[in-house]
Design a protein around this motif. Structure first.
Motif, PDB file in Angstrom:
ATOM      1  N   SER A 127       0.808  -1.217   0.000  1.00  0.00           N
ATOM      2  CA  SER A 127       0.000   0.000   0.000  1.00  0.00           C
ATOM      3  C   SER A 127       0.846   1.274   0.000  1.00  0.00           C
ATOM      4  CB  SER A 127      -0.982  -0.010   1.174  1.00  0.00           C
ATOM      5  OG  SER A 127      -0.286   0.036   2.405  1.00  0.00           O
ATOM      6  N   GLU A 173       1.088   3.038  -3.366  1.00  0.00           N
ATOM      7  CA  GLU A 173      -0.047   3.720  -4.007  1.00  0.00           C
ATOM      8  C   GLU A 173       0.327   5.160  -4.347  1.00  0.00           C
ATOM      9  OE1 GLU A 173      -3.108   1.042  -1.310  1.00  0.00           O
ATOM     10  OE2 GLU A 173      -2.894   3.180  -0.898  1.00  0.00           O
ATOM     11  N   GLY A 174       0.974   5.826  -3.405  1.00  0.00           N
ATOM     12  CA  GLY A 174       1.399   7.216  -3.620  1.00  0.00           C
ATOM     13  C   GLY A 174       2.446   7.324  -4.715  1.00  0.00           C
ATOM     14  N   ARG A 215       0.669   6.837  -8.307  1.00  0.00           N
ATOM     15  CA  ARG A 215      -0.064   7.979  -8.867  1.00  0.00           C
ATOM     16  C   ARG A 215       0.861   9.150  -9.155  1.00  0.00           C
ATOM     17  NH1 ARG A 215      -2.276   7.585  -3.531  1.00  0.00           N
ATOM     18  NH2 ARG A 215      -1.426   9.240  -2.228  1.00  0.00           N
ATOM     19  N   ASP A 270      -7.619  14.326 -11.370  1.00  0.00           N
ATOM     20  CA  ASP A 270      -8.513  13.256 -11.840  1.00  0.00           C
ATOM     21  C   ASP A 270      -7.701  12.001 -12.172  1.00  0.00           C
ATOM     22  OD1 ASP A 270     -10.603  14.996 -11.603  1.00  0.00           O
ATOM     23  OD2 ASP A 270     -10.926  15.272 -13.758  1.00  0.00           O
ATOM     24  N   LYS A 296      -4.634  11.201 -11.111  1.00  0.00           N
ATOM     25  CA  LYS A 296      -4.043  10.643  -9.889  1.00  0.00           C
ATOM     26  C   LYS A 296      -5.077   9.837  -9.094  1.00  0.00           C
ATOM     27  CE  LYS A 296      -1.299  13.310  -7.298  1.00  0.00           C
ATOM     28  NZ  LYS A 296      -0.802  14.562  -6.660  1.00  0.00           N
ATOM     29  N   THR A 297      -6.297  10.369  -9.035  1.00  0.00           N
ATOM     30  CA  THR A 297      -7.344   9.689  -8.267  1.00  0.00           C
ATOM     31  C   THR A 297      -7.706   8.353  -8.921  1.00  0.00           C
ATOM     32  OG1 THR A 297      -8.198  11.870  -7.690  1.00  0.00           O
ATOM     33  CG2 THR A 297      -9.587   9.999  -7.149  1.00  0.00           C
ATOM     34  N   SER A 299      -4.983   5.867  -8.355  1.00  0.00           N
ATOM     35  CA  SER A 299      -5.005   5.452  -6.953  1.00  0.00           C
ATOM     36  C   SER A 299      -6.078   4.389  -6.706  1.00  0.00           C
ATOM     37  CB  SER A 299      -5.278   6.688  -6.085  1.00  0.00           C
ATOM     38  OG  SER A 299      -4.783   6.505  -4.791  1.00  0.00           O
ATOM     39  N   GLU A 300      -7.249   4.592  -7.320  1.00  0.00           N
ATOM     40  CA  GLU A 300      -8.347   3.624  -7.162  1.00  0.00           C
ATOM     41  C   GLU A 300      -7.978   2.276  -7.780  1.00  0.00           C
ATOM     42  OE1 GLU A 300     -10.740   4.234  -5.286  1.00  0.00           O
ATOM     43  OE2 GLU A 300     -10.867   6.414  -5.220  1.00  0.00           O
ATOM     44  N   THR A 332      -5.201   0.561  -5.761  1.00  0.00           N
ATOM     45  CA  THR A 332      -5.752   0.081  -4.481  1.00  0.00           C
ATOM     46  C   THR A 332      -6.543  -1.202  -4.703  1.00  0.00           C
ATOM     47  OG1 THR A 332      -5.853   2.331  -3.607  1.00  0.00           O
ATOM     48  CG2 THR A 332      -7.202   0.689  -2.496  1.00  0.00           C
ATOM     49  N   GLY A 345     -14.660   2.697  -6.046  1.00  0.00           N
ATOM     50  CA  GLY A 345     -13.466   2.752  -6.886  1.00  0.00           C
ATOM     51  C   GLY A 345     -13.762   2.859  -8.380  1.00  0.00           C
ATOM     52  N   ILE A 365     -15.576   6.044  -9.438  1.00  0.00           N
ATOM     53  CA  ILE A 365     -14.699   7.214  -9.517  1.00  0.00           C
ATOM     54  C   ILE A 365     -13.829   7.162 -10.772  1.00  0.00           C
ATOM     55  CG2 ILE A 365     -12.676   8.289  -8.406  1.00  0.00           C
ATOM     56  CD1 ILE A 365     -14.197   7.851  -5.729  1.00  0.00           C
TER      57      ILE A 365
END
Lengths: 154, 101
Positions: A20, A23-24, A27, A46, A48-49, A52-53, A56, A115, A118
């Motif tokens: 985990s 994740e950073g 993105r 948008d 990056k999000t 990330s989803e 994850t 997820g 989004i």
């Protein structure tokens, strides 16, 4: 948006362990690559999000009992189109249609089941292919409004 | 992700700073739940002003706190949410169950 016949202007591939903490990293790496399209901060957020989803999902759902490898491929096409493909070799999704529904999750209380919703609303297109026992591939496309032009030189 | 908790006249203020993703949410959920258990506030204010990135993991954090506060008849206020973060809360329809200020 048939991009199969087009050649990418630029491409990158990334492979990392599904921890985990990454994740950073994932993105930030994709955002760094997408930056050459000169996106607005909103567009970059948008992307990056959505990344990330997807990442994850790999970590939580694809590899629930183990730590697997997550693959990311990004391609940029003329006209400011970015394609992001995120692939795992995890347990797969039994019912993709169900998984894409808002609020549906096979996770615990700490997952909202939002997820795919989004990814779908933050990107222009979302394709999900999955096979139980083989893995899942999520492919997302987004057109970045062009202020200038992306040069295809080296 | 940093979490600062302080008691004020308005309620228990929980200030989150940094990136709230699945990695950060794992710790944040527990820390926030522990604070709610310890202080048993009637109002819990989640200060989002310093959150620089949030994905759907943040929804579960707010919902977790909402459930916890509902058990004791308390209320959750989410404060100073940046536009990018608000976009996520809107998709989840959180405005219908918690107060944003």
């Amino acid at each position: 948006m048939n991009i199969y016949k087009r050649h990418p202007v630029n491409e990158m591939k990334l492979e990392f362990t599904g921890r985990s903490i990454n994740e950073g990293f994932a993105r930030a790496a994709v955002a760094g690559f997408a930056a050459q399209l000169d996106p607005t901060l909103d567009e970059l957020n948008d992307i990056k999000t959505a990344v990330s989803e997807a990442v994850t999902n790999c970590i939580v759902h694809a590899y629930p009992e183990s730590i697997g490898v997550v693959h990311i491929k990004c391609r940029i096409f003329e006209g400011g189109l970015i394609e992001i493909t995120i692939r795992d070799r995890g347990i797969g999704i039994e019912d993709v249609r169900m998984a894409r529904k808002p609020m549906f999750t096979t996770g615990n209380d700490d997952r909202a089941g939002m997820g795919f919703t989004i990814m779908e609303s933050f990107m222009d297109k979302l394709y999900v292919r999955s096979k139980v026992g083989t893995g899942t591939t999520v492919r997302m496309l987004k057109k970045i409004a062009q202020k200038g032009s992306v040069r295809s030189d080296k | 992700m940093k979490i600062k908790i302080r008691e004020t006249e308005d309620g228990l203020v929980i200030k989150l700073s940094g990136e709230l993703d699945h990695h950060a949410a794992k710790g944040a959920l527990k820390e926030i739940a522990d604070a709610a258990d310890e202080f048993v506030p009637t109002i819990c204010i989640l200060d989002m002003s310093q959150v620089t990135f949030m994905d759907s993991s943040g929804i579960a954090v707010v919902l977790g706190l909402y459930r916890k506060m509902s058990e004791v008849g308390g209320r959750v206020v989410v404060k100073d949410t940046p536009p990018g973060v608000m976009k996520i809360f809107r998709i989840a329809g959180l405005e219908r169950i918690v107060t944003f200020s």
